[in-house]
Write an enzyme that holds these catalytic residues in place. Sequence first.
Site, PDB file in Angstrom:
ATOM      1  N   GLY A 157       0.798  -1.218   0.000  1.00  0.00           N
ATOM      2  CA  GLY A 157       0.000   0.000   0.000  1.00  0.00           C
ATOM      3  C   GLY A 157       0.827   1.262   0.000  1.00  0.00           C
ATOM      4  N   CYS A 158       2.119   1.136  -0.268  1.00  0.00           N
ATOM      5  CA  CYS A 158       2.956   2.325  -0.330  1.00  0.00           C
ATOM      6  C   CYS A 158       3.317   2.590  -1.789  1.00  0.00           C
ATOM      7  CB  CYS A 158       4.242   2.108   0.450  1.00  0.00           C
ATOM      8  SG  CYS A 158       3.961   1.661   2.145  1.00  0.00           S
ATOM      9  N   GLN A 159       3.359   3.880  -2.149  1.00  0.00           N
ATOM     10  CA  GLN A 159       3.821   4.234  -3.497  1.00  0.00           C
ATOM     11  C   GLN A 159       5.315   3.982  -3.612  1.00  0.00           C
ATOM     12  OE1 GLN A 159       3.327   7.806  -5.610  1.00  0.00           O
ATOM     13  NE2 GLN A 159       1.111   7.685  -5.612  1.00  0.00           N
TER      14      GLN A 159
END
Lengths: 142, 412
Positions: free
Chosen positions: A51-53
């Site tokens: 869920g992290c860019q």
Amino acid sequence: MSSIQDTQAEIIDEFSMFDDWMQRYEYMIELGKSLPLIDEKYKTEDNIIKGCQSRVWVHAEKNDKNLEFTADSDAVITKGIIAILIRVFSGQTPEDIMQADTKFIDEIGLKEHLSPTRANGLVSMIKQIKMYAIALNSSQNS
Amino acid sequence: MQTTSKQLFNVEAIRADFPILNRKVNGQPLVYFDNAATSQTPQQVIDCIVDYYSNYNANIHRGVHSLSQIATDAYEKARQKVQQHFNAKHAHEIILTSGTTHSINLVANGYAKFITEEDEILVSAMEHHSNIVPWQMLCEKTGAKLKVIPMNENGMLEIDQFEAMLTNKTKLVFVNHVSNALGSINPIKHIIAKTHEVGAKILVDGAQAAPHLKADVQDLDVDYYTVSAHKICGPTGVGMLYGKEALLEELPPYQGGGEMIAEVTFEKTTYAGLPHKFEAGTPNIAGGIAFGEALDYMNTIGFDVIAAYEHELLDYATAQLNTIEGVRIFGAKPEQKTAVISFNIEGIHPYDMGTLLDKMGIAVRTGHHCAQPIMNFYKIPGTVRASFSFYNTKTEIDRFVEGVKKAKSMLL
């Protein structure tokens, strides 16, 4: 070792010296650049926070009664945020970590990074740190 | 003297139509360069939505009362505007959907009936995830084989390889008209003709093309074409699927419900004719009507004028950005793409750049742009994407370039 609350208060104090966003971000970038590197062997798919860019790895180890965290990211602002979290949580007991609140993020002007839609994963990082605390706490009890 | 778009339209007058362009973000006047994600909405379109809810909100196609009639007429009028804009032969070839993703899923789902495990489906390497995943799902369902049309370093499809991949096993081809991550304009007329030579059908995702160029579906001879209204100054949650009449007739309905039926008994349901067969349930009525209004708005300015002005912005921004050391722009040359710059600066993660630009009031997109295969091709985690619209200005580009320089000096 200072308590989680003491460290948070220290960080709030440090950030209160900054007049604008640029100074705050310059400080975070500096923190990011000085984050001690995680052992390469822990930069595995399993340790990536989803869920992290940017890619974020967090590893936890139990040292006597306390947890020690190491982490890395390919984005430097994200590393700065991790450095702040590690400063707060590393060296604390699983119980204290599980119970800690993270309102200080708001007070140091990084509130926007707390939004779950921000996709920078700060929320996921905190969740992961707490999950480690739960996991390593119960492994001791079992 | 060379005619520039400056003489043809007044950007300040156009900006006055967009209330959001007056706002500040993080204390700075907004510079909105995330137009490829969604365009901003002119007052005329906002008024159209307000007018619907203020004056004639009613369910369509079923009421005998006056408001329902007015709403139905307005909705069907919008369908005709869409038909005319894309030059479809019939209004009933325009299915109003919730957007491109819905449109693609509608077709992919229907083809499960016609596809077998012997068949092959070709999809381009530069697709948005929404034009990859539904076809993968179709292949899982049917056992058909998904093959990828490769792209090259210049962000263009390898057309020779595409032609070599076409065989009598090919049943469907999917390409976007314009890549969302890179802006490359694909030679779809040629791709469509080649696809038809082997008897296959083709769906072209026009989501990124529609804001910049006017597609003529009859001239293209395309089988299916999809668009989202929110990229062309319309509201979110509405879009279109164009399909040739004969193809839509044989395609089974996607969702069951009200509006899409002719007769229902517990033994059997007879489906309504086109377009209603694919429009189950109460649609986004205000959105559909506003979609038509948005096309009117853009056509009043004129797509030729829009394209010319946007290219001026693109050329200017490309030149300015290239003055910064370490900049790498991905994909096609300006003349082969729409007004999109996908770039990175050596040693800087796109997320860091996007975060700092945001603090300066500049909105860009960062990340993989829902096109991970393209990022894998270039072996990068993502890019910073600045995408321009006809309401942007060179002054904004100057602020953006200054912002990039400032962020770079903070990060390196």
